[in-house]
Write a protein that holds these residues in place. Structure first.
Motif, PDB file in Angstrom:
ATOM      1  N   LEU A  42      -9.795  -4.957   1.730  1.00 54.84           N
ATOM      2  CA  LEU A  42      -9.020  -4.504   0.582  1.00 54.84           C
ATOM      3  C   LEU A  42      -7.597  -4.140   0.987  1.00 54.84           C
ATOM      4  O   LEU A  42      -7.382  -3.436   1.979  1.00 54.84           O
ATOM      5  CB  LEU A  42      -9.699  -3.289  -0.054  1.00 54.84           C
ATOM      6  N   VAL A  43      -6.628  -4.608   0.210  1.00 55.52           N
ATOM      7  CA  VAL A  43      -5.228  -4.202   0.321  1.00 55.52           C
ATOM      8  C   VAL A  43      -4.913  -3.359  -0.903  1.00 55.52           C
ATOM      9  O   VAL A  43      -5.204  -3.757  -2.035  1.00 55.52           O
ATOM     10  CB  VAL A  43      -4.290  -5.423   0.384  1.00 55.52           C
ATOM     11  N   THR A  44      -4.331  -2.183  -0.696  1.00 53.76           N
ATOM     12  CA  THR A  44      -4.031  -1.280  -1.811  1.00 53.76           C
ATOM     13  C   THR A  44      -2.530  -1.012  -1.893  1.00 53.76           C
ATOM     14  O   THR A  44      -1.756  -1.489  -1.074  1.00 53.76           O
ATOM     15  CB  THR A  44      -4.800   0.046  -1.655  1.00 53.76           C
ATOM     16  N   ALA A  45      -2.129  -0.238  -2.905  1.00 61.23           N
ATOM     17  CA  ALA A  45      -0.695  -0.032  -3.162  1.00 61.23           C
ATOM     18  C   ALA A  45      -0.386   1.430  -3.466  1.00 61.23           C
ATOM     19  O   ALA A  45       0.322   1.748  -4.426  1.00 61.23           O
ATOM     20  CB  ALA A  45      -0.240  -0.921  -4.313  1.00 61.23           C
ATOM     21  N   GLU A  46      -0.908   2.334  -2.633  1.00 63.31           N
ATOM     22  CA  GLU A  46      -0.566   3.745  -2.808  1.00 63.31           C
ATOM     23  C   GLU A  46       0.922   4.002  -2.635  1.00 63.31           C
ATOM     24  O   GLU A  46       1.440   4.992  -3.172  1.00 63.31           O
ATOM     25  CB  GLU A  46      -1.351   4.610  -1.819  1.00 63.31           C
ATOM     26  N   HIS A  47       1.610   3.136  -1.914  1.00 65.45           N
ATOM     27  CA  HIS A  47       3.049   3.313  -1.723  1.00 65.45           C
ATOM     28  C   HIS A  47       3.814   3.195  -3.038  1.00 65.45           C
ATOM     29  O   HIS A  47       4.939   3.681  -3.148  1.00 65.45           O
ATOM     30  CB  HIS A  47       3.586   2.295  -0.711  1.00 65.45           C
ATOM     31  N   VAL A  48       3.202   2.570  -4.020  1.00 71.76           N
ATOM     32  CA  VAL A  48       3.805   2.462  -5.350  1.00 71.76           C
ATOM     33  C   VAL A  48       3.225   3.520  -6.288  1.00 71.76           C
ATOM     34  O   VAL A  48       3.951   4.236  -6.972  1.00 71.76           O
ATOM     35  CB  VAL A  48       3.576   1.065  -5.954  1.00 71.76           C
ATOM     36  N   HIS A  49       1.900   3.627  -6.326  1.00 76.69           N
ATOM     37  CA  HIS A  49       1.212   4.391  -7.367  1.00 76.69           C
ATOM     38  C   HIS A  49       0.829   5.803  -6.949  1.00 76.69           C
ATOM     39  O   HIS A  49       0.355   6.585  -7.776  1.00 76.69           O
ATOM     40  CB  HIS A  49      -0.040   3.631  -7.814  1.00 76.69           C
ATOM     41  N   GLY A  50       1.000   6.135  -5.675  1.00 77.74           N
ATOM     42  CA  GLY A  50       0.598   7.437  -5.197  1.00 77.74           C
ATOM     43  C   GLY A  50      -0.856   7.446  -4.753  1.00 77.74           C
ATOM     44  O   GLY A  50      -1.617   6.519  -5.044  1.00 77.74           O
ATOM     45  N   PRO A  51      -1.304   8.488  -4.049  1.00 79.94           N
ATOM     46  CA  PRO A  51      -2.657   8.526  -3.502  1.00 79.94           C
ATOM     47  C   PRO A  51      -3.761   8.410  -4.538  1.00 79.94           C
ATOM     48  O   PRO A  51      -4.829   7.870  -4.254  1.00 79.94           O
ATOM     49  CB  PRO A  51      -2.714   9.887  -2.794  1.00 79.94           C
ATOM     50  N   THR A  52      -3.529   8.923  -5.758  1.00 77.64           N
ATOM     51  CA  THR A  52      -4.566   8.862  -6.792  1.00 77.64           C
ATOM     52  C   THR A  52      -4.439   7.631  -7.671  1.00 77.64           C
ATOM     53  O   THR A  52      -5.363   7.316  -8.425  1.00 77.64           O
ATOM     54  CB  THR A  52      -4.524  10.094  -7.706  1.00 77.64           C
ATOM     55  N   GLY A  53      -3.307   6.957  -7.625  1.00 77.88           N
ATOM     56  CA  GLY A  53      -3.056   5.827  -8.520  1.00 77.88           C
ATOM     57  C   GLY A  53      -2.415   6.224  -9.829  1.00 77.88           C
ATOM     58  O   GLY A  53      -1.796   5.395 -10.483  1.00 77.88           O
ATOM     59  N   LEU A  54      -2.579   7.482 -10.217  1.00 75.72           N
ATOM     60  CA  LEU A  54      -1.947   7.974 -11.452  1.00 75.72           C
ATOM     61  C   LEU A  54      -1.124   9.224 -11.152  1.00 75.72           C
ATOM     62  O   LEU A  54      -1.106  10.179 -11.939  1.00 75.72           O
ATOM     63  CB  LEU A  54      -2.984   8.268 -12.542  1.00 75.72           C
ATOM     64  N   ASP A  55      -0.468   9.222 -10.018  1.00 74.37           N
ATOM     65  CA  ASP A  55       0.410  10.340  -9.705  1.00 74.37           C
ATOM     66  C   ASP A  55       1.535  10.425 -10.741  1.00 74.37           C
ATOM     67  O   ASP A  55       1.986   9.401 -11.269  1.00 74.37           O
ATOM     68  CB  ASP A  55       1.000  10.174  -8.311  1.00 74.37           C
ATOM     69  N   GLY A  56       1.966  11.624 -11.015  1.00 76.45           N
ATOM     70  CA  GLY A  56       3.025  11.843 -11.999  1.00 76.45           C
ATOM     71  C   GLY A  56       2.595  12.849 -13.045  1.00 76.45           C
ATOM     72  O   GLY A  56       3.041  14.002 -13.038  1.00 76.45           O
TER      73      GLY A  56
END
Length: 313
Positions: free
Chosen positions: A76-90
């Motif tokens: 698996l390749v993920t994208a926490e660098h964009v979305h943050g550790p939870t995916g819904l950071d913000g």
């Protein structure tokens, strides 16, 4: 009558806006379920995020099923660098009181598509195509039973965003994508070619925050967090808002323009893994297997999203 849809998704801030827009449009979109996939972040986060969105909008009637935790053949390749550790950071989203259903997401796809009359379900794919590819491998008959698949993925004129050649969703599981594009299902592709035109400028993000509801505030906070990466990357006045193009296409297809093409997926080359080879100009005799959307009206797009998010709690 409302279109019957299933979301296959890896929320992700832009996935979240796509789902929220659909939840705000019950007269046009009847969500039969949400199936989660590992992509932007691992599966436990994508599943939790789907539940949090339903909690935010008081739509705990919509079932959520967890799907595959990894691609068919690859790590698996993920994208926490964009979305943050939870995916819904913000945003500060509520913790879900509901839980995912017991049935695996792939089995839910197969059983639900088979249980409905042929040509009635639209599959809205916002992430890597692992669940869909596996479902079509286990049950090839479902491809012909779908009304269509509308997916965000790929790029031709805009090339890639995770590598020079590949868009993230297709790159993560190119083998699954190859299965889907060879399945014979009717497919519409919202690629980077169009999503890069749909830019969340500061004023467009502020418009969500000014709606005065908790969903609008959440969208503004989501985009305020995730869009910073692409603004820095591209140097544009705003970052592309990808996945809501899928929901917008279902609601107002006249926002977009495209043509029927052949799309093949590169799976063998380490240099161009996940490349969507789009024969836009018809230079081969390969049969057309998808509608490739190349352009859209960004003002109409953001107007639609803002108007729909305003309807939510």
């Amino acid at each position: 009558m409302a279109e019957k849809v299933i979301f296959d998704t890896d929320p992700g801030q832009d996935d979240a806006v796509a789902i929220l827009t659909a939840l705000a449009s019950p007269d046009e979109i009847d969500i039969l379920g949400i199936v989660t996939i590992a992509g932007n972040i691992p599966i436990h986060h994508t599943t939790r995020n789907a539940l949090r969105l339903l909690e935010l909008t008081d739509r705990t009637d919509v079932p959520v099923h967890a799907g595959c935790a990894r691609p068919l053949l690859r790590n698996l390749v993920t994208a926490e660098h964009v979305h943050g550790p939870t995916g819904l950071d913000g945003p500060d989203l509520p913790e879900p009181t509901l839980t995912a259903r017991d049935a695996h997401g792939v089995d839910f796809l197969i059983e639900t598509i088979r249980a409905h009359p042929s040509g009635t379900i639209r599959l809205l794919a916002l992430g890597p195509l692992t669940n869909v590819g596996l479902a079509m491998t286990k049950a090839p008959d479902i491809a012909a039973r779908l009304k269509d698949i509308v997916l965000m993925g790929g790029g031709c004129f805009e090339a890639g965003n995770i590598t020079p050649a590949a868009e993230f969703n297709i790159f993560v599981d190119p083998e699954a994508a190859a299965i889907v594009f060879a399945s014979g299902a009717a497919i519409t592709v919202l690629p980077l070619d169009v999503t890069h035109q749909m830019r969340s400028t500061r004023s467009r993000i502020a418009a969500f925050g000014d709606l005065g509801n908790r969903s609008g505030a959440a969208v503004a906070a989501m985009l305020g967090f995730s869009e910073r990466f692409d603004v820095e990357k591209y140097g544009w006045e705003g970052a592309p808002l990808h996945d809501p193009c899928v929901t917008a296409f279902v609601l107002q297809p006249d926002i977009f323009t495209g043509r029927s093409v052949n799309v093949a997926i590169e799976t063998a080359s380490p240099l161009t893994r996940g490349m969507t080879v789009c024969d836009y100009w018809g230079v081969t005799d390969r049969p057309k297997n998808a509608v490739w959307v190349r352009s859209g009206d960004s003002e109409a797009y953001f107007s639609l999203l803002t108007e729909r998010i305003a309807r939510l709690p």
